[in-house]
Scaffold this motif. Structure first.
Motif, PDB file in Angstrom:
ATOM      1  N   GLU A 111      34.031  20.930  63.109  1.00  0.00           N
ATOM      2  CA  GLU A 111      33.999  21.313  64.215  1.00  0.00           C
ATOM      3  C   GLU A 111      32.075  21.726  64.479  1.00  0.00           C
ATOM      4  O   GLU A 111      31.640  21.241  65.794  1.00  0.00           O
ATOM      5  CB  GLU A 111      34.052  23.254  64.023  1.00  0.00           C
ATOM      6  CG  GLU A 111      35.188  23.599  63.844  1.00  0.00           C
ATOM      7  CD  GLU A 111      36.566  24.463  63.679  1.00  0.00           C
ATOM      8  OE1 GLU A 111      35.343  25.087  63.050  1.00  0.00           O
ATOM      9  OE2 GLU A 111      37.624  24.420  63.646  1.00  0.00           O
ATOM     10  N   GLY A 112      31.225  21.529  63.652  1.00  0.00           N
ATOM     11  CA  GLY A 112      29.632  21.627  63.983  1.00  0.00           C
ATOM     12  C   GLY A 112      29.522  20.609  64.703  1.00  0.00           C
ATOM     13  O   GLY A 112      29.182  20.416  66.276  1.00  0.00           O
ATOM     14  N   TYR A 114      31.802  18.220  66.973  1.00  0.00           N
ATOM     15  CA  TYR A 114      32.454  18.090  67.987  1.00  0.00           C
ATOM     16  C   TYR A 114      32.154  19.214  68.670  1.00  0.00           C
ATOM     17  O   TYR A 114      31.590  18.230  69.584  1.00  0.00           O
ATOM     18  CB  TYR A 114      33.974  18.637  67.593  1.00  0.00           C
ATOM     19  CG  TYR A 114      34.597  18.503  68.942  1.00  0.00           C
ATOM     20  CD1 TYR A 114      34.850  17.318  69.402  1.00  0.00           C
ATOM     21  CD2 TYR A 114      35.362  20.302  69.757  1.00  0.00           C
ATOM     22  CE1 TYR A 114      36.079  17.473  70.273  1.00  0.00           C
ATOM     23  CE2 TYR A 114      35.856  19.944  70.656  1.00  0.00           C
ATOM     24  CZ  TYR A 114      36.382  18.714  71.023  1.00  0.00           C
ATOM     25  OH  TYR A 114      37.682  18.742  71.985  1.00  0.00           O
ATOM     26  N   ARG A 115      31.007  20.527  68.369  1.00  0.00           N
ATOM     27  CA  ARG A 115      30.943  20.934  69.559  1.00  0.00           C
ATOM     28  C   ARG A 115      29.349  20.719  69.508  1.00  0.00           C
ATOM     29  O   ARG A 115      28.223  21.390  70.521  1.00  0.00           O
ATOM     30  CB  ARG A 115      30.747  22.221  68.951  1.00  0.00           C
ATOM     31  CG  ARG A 115      32.011  23.087  68.852  1.00  0.00           C
ATOM     32  CD  ARG A 115      32.103  24.804  68.652  1.00  0.00           C
ATOM     33  NE  ARG A 115      31.027  25.013  67.152  1.00  0.00           N
ATOM     34  CZ  ARG A 115      31.290  26.006  66.016  1.00  0.00           C
ATOM     35  NH1 ARG A 115      32.732  25.844  66.033  1.00  0.00           N
ATOM     36  NH2 ARG A 115      30.194  25.880  65.320  1.00  0.00           N
ATOM     37  N   ARG A 117      27.068  21.635  67.897  1.00  0.00           N
ATOM     38  CA  ARG A 117      25.680  22.469  67.055  1.00  0.00           C
ATOM     39  C   ARG A 117      26.340  22.574  65.622  1.00  0.00           C
ATOM     40  O   ARG A 117      27.637  23.101  65.516  1.00  0.00           O
ATOM     41  CB  ARG A 117      25.208  23.408  67.822  1.00  0.00           C
ATOM     42  CG  ARG A 117      27.083  24.270  67.753  1.00  0.00           C
ATOM     43  CD  ARG A 117      26.648  25.919  68.639  1.00  0.00           C
ATOM     44  NE  ARG A 117      27.849  26.171  68.279  1.00  0.00           N
ATOM     45  CZ  ARG A 117      27.733  27.409  67.665  1.00  0.00           C
ATOM     46  NH1 ARG A 117      26.513  27.958  66.462  1.00  0.00           N
ATOM     47  NH2 ARG A 117      28.676  28.499  67.410  1.00  0.00           N
ATOM     48  N   HIS A 119      25.968  24.489  61.363  1.00  0.00           N
ATOM     49  CA  HIS A 119      26.084  25.750  61.312  1.00  0.00           C
ATOM     50  C   HIS A 119      24.228  25.792  60.135  1.00  0.00           C
ATOM     51  O   HIS A 119      23.749  24.465  60.129  1.00  0.00           O
ATOM     52  CB  HIS A 119      27.263  26.055  60.513  1.00  0.00           C
ATOM     53  CG  HIS A 119      28.428  26.227  61.329  1.00  0.00           C
ATOM     54  ND1 HIS A 119      28.778  27.473  61.742  1.00  0.00           N
ATOM     55  CD2 HIS A 119      29.383  25.170  60.989  1.00  0.00           C
ATOM     56  CE1 HIS A 119      30.203  26.306  62.291  1.00  0.00           C
ATOM     57  NE2 HIS A 119      30.193  25.500  61.885  1.00  0.00           N
TER      58      HIS A 119
END
Length: 154
Positions: A111-112, A114-115, A117, A119
């Motif tokens: 997810e990091g 993909y976005r 950015r 964590h």
């Protein structure tokens, strides 16, 4: 039936808020790692250094809560806890815990990326001493965004 709805909502949840109280009634609320819901039991993983663990040794009652962000409906689950810290059931739950821990860490990394950015930390890390809270469900409440309340015994 609320328990069917709860089952669906909890499937993708990684953490759930747990409220306890000590012998003198002093409250404590903290998020705990959600393992699964099975046969009217919720299984959570936690480490043995916190107030929740201390409270449950003297007062085994809990109130769990979470909210469905799309509908703004809140849920409260009340129950009694058995602390599992050894034996075959513990070994089985720890195996499931390690698997969920790896899956959630991988999901956070993907997810990091993909976005675009990251964590602060990608991995979930727990201390070596982990216990399992086996919560026998007693009742469930659904609280609507306008304060309407439905409660059912499990």
């Amino acid at each position: 039936m609320l328990s069917v709805k709860i089952t669906k909502l909890l499937k993708n949840r990684a953490f759930i808020s747990v409220a306890t109280a000590d012998f003198n009634g002093q409250p404590n609320a903290a998020p705990k790692f959600f393992l699964k819901l099975e046969n009217n039991f919720i299984y959570l993983a936690d480490y043995t250094i916190g107030k929740t663990w201390e409270n449950l040794k003297v007062n085994p009652c809990v109130s769990l809560s979470f909210m469905e962000p799309d509908t703004l409906i809140g849920y409260q689950i009340n129950g009694a806890v058995e602390i599992i810290d050894k034996g075959p059931e513990y070994d089985k739950m720890m195996s499931e815990f390690r698997e969920r821990e790896v899956d959630l860490s991988a999901k956070r990394i993907i997810e990091g990326l993909y976005r675009g950015r990251g964590h602060e930390t990608f991995e979930l890390t727990f201390p070596e001493r982990v216990v399992i809270f086996k919560i026998k469900l007693k009742d469930i409440a659904e609280i609507g965004p306008r304060g309407d309340l439905r409660r059912e015994k499990v």
